[in-house]
Design a protein around this motif. Structure first.
Motif, PDB file in Angstrom:
ATOM      1  N   MET A   1       0.848  -1.174   0.000  1.00  0.00           N
ATOM      2  CA  MET A   1       0.000   0.000   0.000  1.00  0.00           C
ATOM      3  C   MET A   1       0.896   1.242   0.000  1.00  0.00           C
ATOM      4  O   MET A   1       1.833   1.304   0.783  1.00  0.00           O
ATOM      5  CB  MET A   1      -0.881   0.009   1.252  1.00  0.00           C
ATOM      6  N   PRO A   2       0.632   2.224  -0.866  1.00  0.00           N
ATOM      7  CA  PRO A   2       1.428   3.450  -0.851  1.00  0.00           C
ATOM      8  C   PRO A   2       1.356   4.145   0.515  1.00  0.00           C
ATOM      9  O   PRO A   2       0.307   4.208   1.144  1.00  0.00           O
ATOM     10  CB  PRO A   2       0.787   4.301  -1.941  1.00  0.00           C
ATOM     11  N   LYS A   3       2.505   4.658   0.923  1.00  0.00           N
ATOM     12  CA  LYS A   3       2.644   5.329   2.213  1.00  0.00           C
ATOM     13  C   LYS A   3       2.937   6.806   1.949  1.00  0.00           C
ATOM     14  O   LYS A   3       3.684   7.133   1.021  1.00  0.00           O
ATOM     15  CB  LYS A   3       3.792   4.667   2.978  1.00  0.00           C
ATOM     16  N   GLY A  39      -7.542   2.774   4.100  1.00  0.00           N
ATOM     17  CA  GLY A  39      -6.182   3.064   4.533  1.00  0.00           C
ATOM     18  C   GLY A  39      -5.965   2.817   6.009  1.00  0.00           C
ATOM     19  O   GLY A  39      -6.819   2.259   6.704  1.00  0.00           O
ATOM     20  N   ASP A  40      -4.799   3.263   6.480  1.00  0.00           N
ATOM     21  CA  ASP A  40      -4.409   3.072   7.867  1.00  0.00           C
ATOM     22  C   ASP A  40      -3.566   4.256   8.312  1.00  0.00           C
ATOM     23  O   ASP A  40      -2.725   4.742   7.546  1.00  0.00           O
ATOM     24  CB  ASP A  40      -3.605   1.772   7.995  1.00  0.00           C
ATOM     25  N   ASP A  61      -4.232   3.453  -2.783  1.00  0.00           N
ATOM     26  CA  ASP A  61      -3.777   4.012  -4.055  1.00  0.00           C
ATOM     27  C   ASP A  61      -3.604   5.522  -3.922  1.00  0.00           C
ATOM     28  O   ASP A  61      -4.065   6.135  -2.961  1.00  0.00           O
ATOM     29  CB  ASP A  61      -4.767   3.677  -5.182  1.00  0.00           C
ATOM     30  N   THR A  62      -2.950   6.116  -4.912  1.00  0.00           N
ATOM     31  CA  THR A  62      -2.696   7.558  -4.886  1.00  0.00           C
ATOM     32  C   THR A  62      -3.966   8.379  -5.094  1.00  0.00           C
ATOM     33  O   THR A  62      -4.061   9.509  -4.621  1.00  0.00           O
ATOM     34  CB  THR A  62      -1.647   7.955  -5.939  1.00  0.00           C
ATOM     35  N   LEU A  85       6.107   8.224   0.201  1.00  0.00           N
ATOM     36  CA  LEU A  85       7.281   7.596   0.810  1.00  0.00           C
ATOM     37  C   LEU A  85       7.544   6.275   0.114  1.00  0.00           C
ATOM     38  O   LEU A  85       6.622   5.506  -0.139  1.00  0.00           O
ATOM     39  CB  LEU A  85       7.034   7.366   2.308  1.00  0.00           C
ATOM     40  N   LEU A  86       8.806   6.025  -0.199  1.00  0.00           N
ATOM     41  CA  LEU A  86       9.183   4.797  -0.891  1.00  0.00           C
ATOM     42  C   LEU A  86      10.036   3.935   0.024  1.00  0.00           C
ATOM     43  O   LEU A  86      10.845   4.447   0.795  1.00  0.00           O
ATOM     44  CB  LEU A  86       9.958   5.126  -2.171  1.00  0.00           C
ATOM     45  N   THR A  87       9.864   2.636  -0.102  1.00  0.00           N
ATOM     46  CA  THR A  87      10.649   1.698   0.685  1.00  0.00           C
ATOM     47  C   THR A  87      12.046   1.573   0.094  1.00  0.00           C
ATOM     48  O   THR A  87      12.302   1.975  -1.057  1.00  0.00           O
ATOM     49  CB  THR A  87       9.996   0.310   0.707  1.00  0.00           C
ATOM     50  N   LEU A  88      12.944   0.970   0.850  1.00  0.00           N
ATOM     51  CA  LEU A  88      14.296   0.705   0.348  1.00  0.00           C
ATOM     52  C   LEU A  88      14.239  -0.211  -0.874  1.00  0.00           C
ATOM     53  O   LEU A  88      14.978  -0.006  -1.853  1.00  0.00           O
ATOM     54  CB  LEU A  88      15.151   0.066   1.440  1.00  0.00           C
TER      55      LEU A  88
END
Length: 106
Positions: A1-3, A39-40, A61-62, A85-88
């Motif tokens: 899920m996008p953060k 969402g959360d 989603d965005t 925010l993107l993960t590593l």
């Protein structure tokens, strides 16, 4: 899920609402909106300085994030910005993709 990182500043009217409702009342309202779109709310903090509120939220989603952003801004109670925010792992994947780019003047 996008953060997303949400940074927000209350307008004078929004601050009046916060004083009336309290922080826990606003947390409940935020959670209702975010969970209502699937969402959360990962974290929610009040702050001093340029931002009054900092949150990390997940949305499916965005488009959901955009819908919330537009609705909140239209209320006039808060000025906000959302940063994806993107993960590593996502950045690692991005570094492996080939991009055809020519710098200006090159």
């Amino acid at each position: 899920m996008p953060k997303f990182l949400i940074q927000a500043t209350y307008t004078p009217e929004g601050t009046k609402g916060l004083l009336k409702e309290g922080a826990s009342g606003r947390r409940a309202a935020v959670e209702q909106v975010v969970t209502g779109l699937g969402g959360d709310v990962e974290a929610m903090y009040y702050a001093f300085g340029a931002d009054d509120l900092v949150m990390i939220v997940d949305f499916p989603d965005t488009v959901s994030m955009a819908a919330v952003s537009l609705t909140v801004k239209a209320s006039g109670a808060i000025q906000s910005r959302a940063t994806p925010l993107l993960t590593l792992d996502e950045i690692d994947e991005a570094t492996r993709r080939q991009v055809a780019f020519r710098a200006p003047g090159a």
